[in-house]
Design an enzyme around this catalytic site. Structure first.
Site, mmCIF file in Angstrom:
data_model
loop_
_atom_site.group_PDB
_atom_site.id
_atom_site.type_symbol
_atom_site.label_atom_id
_atom_site.label_comp_id
_atom_site.label_asym_id
_atom_site.label_seq_id
_atom_site.Cartn_x
_atom_site.Cartn_y
_atom_site.Cartn_z
ATOM 1 N N HIS A 1 4.361 41.807 44.954
ATOM 2 C CA HIS A 1 5.819 41.735 44.976
ATOM 3 C C HIS A 1 6.329 41.303 46.347
ATOM 4 O O HIS A 1 7.509 41.369 46.637
ATOM 5 C CB HIS A 1 6.374 43.116 44.604
ATOM 6 C CG HIS A 1 7.809 43.145 44.258
ATOM 7 N ND1 HIS A 1 8.710 43.971 44.892
ATOM 8 C CD2 HIS A 1 8.528 42.455 43.350
ATOM 9 C CE1 HIS A 1 9.920 43.794 44.389
ATOM 10 N NE2 HIS A 1 9.825 42.885 43.457
ATOM 11 N N ASP B 1 20.224 57.503 60.723
ATOM 12 C CA ASP B 1 20.896 57.735 61.994
ATOM 13 C C ASP B 1 21.420 56.406 62.566
ATOM 14 O O ASP B 1 21.871 55.555 61.806
ATOM 15 C CB ASP B 1 19.978 58.463 62.973
ATOM 16 C CG ASP B 1 19.627 59.871 62.490
ATOM 17 O OD1 ASP B 1 20.386 60.409 61.661
ATOM 18 O OD2 ASP B 1 18.600 60.417 62.926
ATOM 19 N N LYS C 1 17.190 46.055 49.304
ATOM 20 C CA LYS C 1 16.279 47.188 49.443
ATOM 21 C C LYS C 1 16.264 47.586 50.916
ATOM 22 O O LYS C 1 15.569 46.960 51.724
ATOM 23 C CB LYS C 1 14.888 46.801 48.964
ATOM 24 C CG LYS C 1 14.858 46.213 47.549
ATOM 25 C CD LYS C 1 13.575 45.455 47.311
ATOM 26 C CE LYS C 1 13.500 44.857 45.924
ATOM 27 N NZ LYS C 1 14.521 43.819 45.677
ATOM 28 N N HIS D 1 20.530 43.773 44.745
ATOM 29 C CA HIS D 1 19.084 43.614 44.824
ATOM 30 C C HIS D 1 18.568 43.970 46.211
ATOM 31 O O HIS D 1 17.384 43.823 46.514
ATOM 32 C CB HIS D 1 18.709 42.173 44.467
ATOM 33 C CG HIS D 1 17.297 41.998 44.018
ATOM 34 N ND1 HIS D 1 16.363 41.273 44.731
ATOM 35 C CD2 HIS D 1 16.639 42.454 42.929
ATOM 36 C CE1 HIS D 1 15.216 41.266 44.088
ATOM 37 N NE2 HIS D 1 15.350 41.987 42.991
ATOM 38 N N ASP E 1 4.115 28.314 61.651
ATOM 39 C CA ASP E 1 3.424 28.110 62.935
ATOM 40 C C ASP E 1 3.165 29.404 63.694
ATOM 41 O O ASP E 1 3.105 29.396 64.944
ATOM 42 C CB ASP E 1 4.226 27.146 63.822
ATOM 43 C CG ASP E 1 4.227 25.720 63.298
ATOM 44 O OD1 ASP E 1 3.361 25.408 62.455
ATOM 45 O OD2 ASP E 1 5.095 24.935 63.702
ATOM 46 N N LYS F 1 7.356 39.061 49.650
ATOM 47 C CA LYS F 1 8.015 37.808 49.990
ATOM 48 C C LYS F 1 7.760 37.565 51.473
ATOM 49 O O LYS F 1 8.326 38.238 52.333
ATOM 50 C CB LYS F 1 9.523 37.857 49.741
ATOM 51 C CG LYS F 1 9.921 37.959 48.265
ATOM 52 C CD LYS F 1 10.014 39.379 47.793
ATOM 53 C CE LYS F 1 10.490 39.444 46.343
ATOM 54 N NZ LYS F 1 10.385 40.807 45.790
#
Length: 499
Positions: free
Chosen positions: A223, A407, A402, A400, A230, A225
């Site tokens: 899952h 604090d 996450k 979507h 470089d 991404k």
């Protein structure tokens, strides 16, 4: 056909003591499969659920468990770990106090050193993310590494593919790793121009139903991404490559968050990709070439740590870091997630923080891309609200994002949802920051979302049949959810579901 089945049944019925034989076969089946499940040493509730299901569905239940049941992949972990040889990590970050405790926990559970970034840019939604991504790819001189769960053959996917094709033709090494389930709907021919230009394409955990001696990997997905250009610039977060996340092309695109990073922490992202590529392809020859391109260490002002987790490790690193960060909170805990199905430890951490008087807020979508997940999340609202947690449901688009904010200086942003699938089954990657500027930017973003997210009230109307019963049933099903079909891995209404 029915006549043949009737004849078979009649023949079996006339076999002497057939009932005894079937009973003994069923008992032997339960002992064999039950022992296998018990030796997995999973949570008692999950173990009992599988045992009851297999007892109620003889043989068919075994097939379900064989395909979807939990798998320990120690051998795979060893293969993945070997790819680290020859690719050094970055310099360790200098931190102390409670920050050091969390970073030690992260290092112990992931094997990745704490590091730093010179820049950490928050990219809101797909439009800004794709523009920055294509711009950096256009400046690539040596390599571009990409790993995605979903890569769609639409306008957004075509624009990125064409940018990769251009660089591949210029001699840049392009490696694209896609999850075989998340990107299953994308035709292989779509990537032919990239392969023809010299780019490389690989698939993470392709289906292997034809090899019955090996358990299929249907339930163990990447899952992640990740993009590394470089070894200098890195991208990670929650945004896949699809028009569904591009607000420039569709007004109902998902609301999401991504990161653009520079500095030593990019080395760790590179290491994660290299391990995944070596694991998926079985090749390691390219690692030395990548190691030679690593820039000299240049510590930055932003303390950063790459967090990884997956079924190749027993430690549930991202889960532990979320729970540890919440327990370490002193003023506030703000959590944004599209899928909220917490385990006992995470739920207790959130409610304990709220009961202690901290500012605890939960931001979830008003309507997820799965009604099952929406109902399951809402089943926790009463307990959270009773403890003092402020719950908000984001409404304009599907949330979507996450992210966890603790604090004024701790932020976790990445691909992992707040549920058991992300914490236990998926290969995930997140970024942990100990930095006031990053935390302030995340706080400003989440606070802006509250304006579009009505607060859930304890006295809200809740029909027994339309709300309470579906929520209770969804919670039972989602507690130790294993089947991809219960999460966004398919299509409903012509729109791809997302994890």
């Amino acid at each position: 056909m029915f006549a043949a089945l009737h004849d078979l049944w009649t023949t079996l019925a006339h076999i002497p003591h057939i009932g005894l034989y079937l009973t003994l076969g069923w008992v032997g089946y339960l002992v064999w499969v039950g022992g296998w499940i018990v030796l997995q040493k999973r949570e008692p509730v999950a173990t009992l659920s599988w045992l009851l299901g297999l007892a109620a569905l003889p043989y068919l239940g075994f097939l379900v468990y064989y395909v979807f049941g939990p798998q320990k992949i120690t051998r795979h972990r060893l293969r993945r770990g070997r790819s680290r040889v020859g690719l050094p990590g970055g310099e360790e970050a200098l931190v102390d106090g409670e920050a050091m405790e969390l970073l030690r926990l992260a290092q112990a559970t992931t094997g990745l050193h704490a590091s730093s970034a010179t820049t950490a840019q928050l990219l809101v939604d797909g439009g800004a993310t794709y523009a920055a991504l294509i711009a950096d790819i256009g400046r690539a001189q040596h390599h571009v590494h990409l790993e995605y769960y979903i890569y769609a053959a639409d306008r957004s996917g075509t624009a990125l593919r064409d940018a990769l094709v251009e660089r591949a033709r210029a001699g840049v090494r392009v490696r694209l790793l896609l999850d075989a389930v998340g990107s299953a709907e994308t035709p292989r021919a779509f990537f032919a121009p990239l392969v023809d230009a010299g780019g490389e394409l690989a698939w993470f955990h392709p289906m292997r139903f034809g090899r019955i001696w090996k358990r299929p990997w249907l339930n163990l997905r990447s899952h992640r991404k990740i993009v590394v250009v470089d070894s200098r610039v890195g991208f990670t977060g929650g945004i896949n490559i699809t028009d569904d996340e591009n607000e420039c092309l569709r007004p109902d695109a998902y609301r999401d968050l991504h990161l653009r990073l520079e500095g030593d922490v990019v080395r760790a992202l590179q290491l994660v990709f290299v391990e995944d590529w070596a694991y998926a392809t079985g090749t390691r020859e390219f690692i030395g070439d990548i190691a030679r391109t690593l820039p000299s260490p240049r510590p930055g002002a932003i303390a950063a740590q790459v967090l990884t987790s997956g079924p190749d490790s027993p430690w549930e690193a991202i889960h532990r870091l979320h729970v540890g960060a919440i327990h370490a909170a002193r003023q506030r805990v703000w959590l944004a997630t599209p899928y909220f199905v917490p385990g006992e430890a995470a739920l207790m951490a959130l409610t304990s923080a709220a009961l202690a008087g901290l500012d605890v807020r939960l931001l979830v979508p008003k309507s997820s891309d799965s009604k099952m997940v929406t109902f399951a999340a809402r089943s926790y609202f009463d307990e959270l609200i009773a403890a003092g947690v402020k719950v908000y449901e984001y409404g304009p688009r599907l949330l979507h994002t996450k992210a966890l904010l603790v604090d004024g200086d701790l932020a976790i942003i990445g691909s992992a949802n707040f549920d058991s699938r992300s914490f236990r089954l998926n290969f995930e990657v997140s970024m942990l920051f100990r930095d006031r500027d990053v935390a302030a930017k995340l706080a400003q973003l989440i606070e802006g979302e509250f304006a579009h997210a009505p607060r859930v009230r304890p006295d809200r109307a809740r029909s027994l049949w339309r709300m309470q019963l579906p929520e209770a049933l969804a919670r039972l099903d989602a507690f130790d959810r294993k089947l991809p079909a219960l999460r966004g891995d398919g299509d409903v209404g012509g729109r791809r579901h997302h994890d």
